[in-house]
Design an enzyme around this catalytic site. Structure first.
Site, mmCIF file in Angstrom:
data_model
loop_
_atom_site.group_PDB
_atom_site.id
_atom_site.type_symbol
_atom_site.label_atom_id
_atom_site.label_comp_id
_atom_site.label_asym_id
_atom_site.label_seq_id
_atom_site.Cartn_x
_atom_site.Cartn_y
_atom_site.Cartn_z
ATOM 1 N N LYS A 64 -18.760 -7.986 1.581
ATOM 2 C CA LYS A 64 -17.496 -8.711 1.748
ATOM 3 C C LYS A 64 -17.786 -10.191 1.539
ATOM 4 O O LYS A 64 -18.908 -10.646 1.762
ATOM 5 C CB LYS A 64 -16.968 -8.490 3.173
ATOM 6 N N VAL B 140 1.805 -0.630 1.390
ATOM 7 C CA VAL B 140 1.369 0.729 1.725
ATOM 8 C C VAL B 140 2.413 1.425 2.607
ATOM 9 O O VAL B 140 2.771 2.580 2.362
ATOM 10 C CB VAL B 140 0.001 0.721 2.452
ATOM 11 N N GLY B 141 2.904 0.707 3.637
ATOM 12 C CA GLY B 141 3.853 1.304 4.572
ATOM 13 C C GLY B 141 5.067 1.872 3.859
ATOM 14 O O GLY B 141 5.476 3.017 4.118
HETATM 15 P P1 NAD Z 1 1.162 -5.901 2.990
HETATM 16 O O1 NAD Z 1 0.829 -7.325 3.218
HETATM 17 O O2 NAD Z 1 1.795 -5.501 1.710
HETATM 18 O O3 NAD Z 1 2.091 -5.369 4.168
HETATM 19 C C1 NAD Z 1 1.811 -5.570 5.508
HETATM 20 C C2 NAD Z 1 3.142 -5.496 6.226
HETATM 21 O O4 NAD Z 1 2.873 -5.526 7.616
HETATM 22 C C3 NAD Z 1 4.053 -6.672 5.908
HETATM 23 O O5 NAD Z 1 5.344 -6.198 5.585
HETATM 24 C C4 NAD Z 1 4.053 -7.485 7.196
HETATM 25 O O6 NAD Z 1 5.269 -8.154 7.416
HETATM 26 C C5 NAD Z 1 3.811 -6.405 8.206
HETATM 27 N N1 NAD Z 1 3.259 -6.877 9.468
HETATM 28 C C6 NAD Z 1 2.433 -7.931 9.697
HETATM 29 N N2 NAD Z 1 2.172 -8.043 11.005
HETATM 30 C C7 NAD Z 1 2.824 -7.023 11.610
HETATM 31 C C8 NAD Z 1 2.947 -6.592 12.941
HETATM 32 N N3 NAD Z 1 2.340 -7.246 13.942
HETATM 33 N N4 NAD Z 1 3.708 -5.519 13.183
HETATM 34 C C9 NAD Z 1 4.323 -4.843 12.196
HETATM 35 N N5 NAD Z 1 4.257 -5.202 10.912
HETATM 36 C C10 NAD Z 1 3.516 -6.276 10.627
HETATM 37 O O7 NAD Z 1 -0.207 -5.119 3.233
HETATM 38 P P2 NAD Z 1 -0.561 -3.650 2.782
HETATM 39 O O8 NAD Z 1 -1.330 -3.723 1.515
HETATM 40 O O9 NAD Z 1 0.647 -2.780 2.854
HETATM 41 O O10 NAD Z 1 -1.596 -3.231 3.917
HETATM 42 C C11 NAD Z 1 -1.151 -2.781 5.187
HETATM 43 C C12 NAD Z 1 -2.347 -2.443 6.050
HETATM 44 O O11 NAD Z 1 -3.144 -1.447 5.424
HETATM 45 C C13 NAD Z 1 -3.281 -3.624 6.317
HETATM 46 O O12 NAD Z 1 -3.848 -3.483 7.597
HETATM 47 C C14 NAD Z 1 -4.361 -3.432 5.262
HETATM 48 O O13 NAD Z 1 -5.580 -4.040 5.646
HETATM 49 C C15 NAD Z 1 -4.465 -1.928 5.242
HETATM 50 N N6 NAD Z 1 -4.987 -1.385 3.979
HETATM 51 C C16 NAD Z 1 -4.341 -1.608 2.815
HETATM 52 C C17 NAD Z 1 -4.841 -1.068 1.633
HETATM 53 C C18 NAD Z 1 -4.132 -1.262 0.327
HETATM 54 O O14 NAD Z 1 -4.413 -0.492 -0.623
HETATM 55 N N7 NAD Z 1 -3.215 -2.195 0.187
HETATM 56 C C19 NAD Z 1 -6.009 -0.302 1.665
HETATM 57 C C20 NAD Z 1 -6.645 -0.083 2.895
HETATM 58 C C21 NAD Z 1 -6.121 -0.629 4.041
#
Ligand code: NAD
Length: 347
Positions: A80, A183-184
């Site tokens: 990292k 992702v959500g």
């Molecule tokens: P993203 O930035 O697109 O979305 C994150 C969302 O979470 C945003 O809509 C934000 O407003 C919301 N958020 C922030 N703080 C929050 C809280 N306290 N409560 C509820 N919602 C909150 O990020 P993403 O790419 O969708 O990633 C989401 C999670 O999955 C992160 O933890 C990331 O590290 C993990 N992740 C993502 C990937 C990927 O492929 N993008 C891979 C592995 C892990």
């Protein structure tokens, strides 16, 4: 703990500090393990309180990447980089300086995206070093990892349902998704398409609007953790499973994409004591890493291979849940043990 002791305990192979006098770029690269292949991991650009906080972050994150890659069966290790914000105002010059740092590691570290980085930044890194992945589809890369992470989460949910003694199917289930970002939202869409009803939340308005338009019901972002659901999927931030939240969870399964969902190791045990099946985050969310690391394959990126490996998250978790039950461990402890055994064997 001394600086060197903090690196030695989890067994980091190499930790480098970079300073570029021309741009002012300051970065730390931590290579945790190359036992199974080059250390792949994102570049995180973030304002840290102090250098100790930056070092702690890069050590923790690089170690976690080793375990994620090993559990996913990938031939890569963990590493990292953190860049201490503010990033140089001249983005191109700053990325080129960062790329020279990456290049100097001779392929032991392969950089990709994390917080504060974008696909166009990877393109800038690639102007100087080939040891950066996460290129756009147009540039022959792997593109947006989010859909693959979401596919992996769905596959992992099926394994978790099985471990909870349920049918591995979503029709008629009620699922809560906290965090409706890239992702959500993709997880929500897949669940709805598979016949589940979804309650969703986010701290921002726009993701809530998108989740609502997709067909989910928006609820309060704190209260969602107490919703009576079949599965809770944390897809926003880490630390949501802790001593305060676990007692009031009203779900038999926690399976989501967010990194570092457990606030502490003890929280894995707390979930198990409540009889809640927890899919270790670094196993269920490996779809993004599987996708991006496929660019390193000598034959080039293959979406078919990525889909096959992402689907494999289901059987990986089936094994982890079965071994955890057999050994009286938490699934998180079992996943860690398997990862460490694979890394030791790679050495
Ligand atoms: P993203 O930035 O697109 O979305 C994150 C969302 O979470 C945003 O809509 C934000 O407003 C919301 N958020 C922030 N703080 C929050 C809280 N306290 N409560 C509820 N919602 C909150 O990020 P993403 O790419 O969708 O990633 C989401 C999670 O999955 C992160 O933890 C990331 O590290 C993990 N992740 C993502 C990937 C990927 O492929 N993008 C891979 C592995 C892990």
């Amino acid at each position: 703990m001394s600086v060197f002791a903090s690196m030695a305990a989890p067994g980091h192979e190499q930790v480098c500090h970079y300073f570029d006098a021309d741009t002012g770029l300051r970065a730390i690269v931590a290579v945790h393990s190359t036992a199974r292949g080059p250390g792949v991991g994102g570049v995180r650009i973030r304002a840290y309180d102090d250098d100790e906080a930056a070092l702690a972050d890069v050590l923790r994150l690089s170690e976690a990447m080793s375990y994620k890659a090993a559990c996913a069966g990938l031939h890569c290790g963990g590493a990292k980089a953190v860049v201490m914000a503010p990033f140089p105002a001249d983005r191109t010059a700053g990325m080129h300086a960062l790329a020279r740092a990456v290049e100097s590691l001779g392929g032991r570290y392969v950089a990709t995206e994390d917080m504060g980085m974008s696909e166009s930044d990877i393109a800038l890194l690639n102007e100087v070093t080939r040891h950066a992945v996460g290129r756009s589809l147009a540039a022959g890369g792997s593109g947006d990892p989010s859909p693959y992470t979401a596919d992996g989460v769905i596959a992992g949910m099926r394994a978790a349902l099985r471990a909870a003694g349920r049918e591995p199917a979503f029709d008629g289930l009620r699922v809560a998704v906290q965090g409706a970002g890239s992702v959500g939202l993709a997880v929500i869409e897949r669940l709805l398409a598979a016949g589940a009803s979804v309650v969703a939340s986010d701290i921002a308005a726009e993701p809530c609007e998108r989740a609502s338009a997709a067909g989910s019901t928006i609820v309060d972002n704190e209260a969602i953790l107490r919703e009576p659901v079949d599965i809770l999927a944390p897809c926003g931030v880490g630390g949501v499973l802790n001593v305060d939240t676990i007692p009031s969870l009203a779900c038999p399964i926690v399976a989501g994409a967010a990194n570092n969902q457990l606030a502490t190791d003890a929280d894995g045990r707390r979930l198990a004591e409540r009889g809640i099946v927890y899919a270790p985050d670094f196993v269920i969310n490996a779809g993004g890493l599987i996708n991006v690391s496929d660019e390193l394959d000598p034959d080039g990126y293959s979406v078919e291979r990525v889909r096959f490996r992402v689907a494999g998250i289901e059987s990986t978790l089936n094994t982890i849940f079965a071994e955890a039950a057999a050994h009286g461990e938490t699934p998180a402890a079992t996943a860690l043990r398997i990862a460490r055994e694979r890394i030791a064997a790679g050495r």
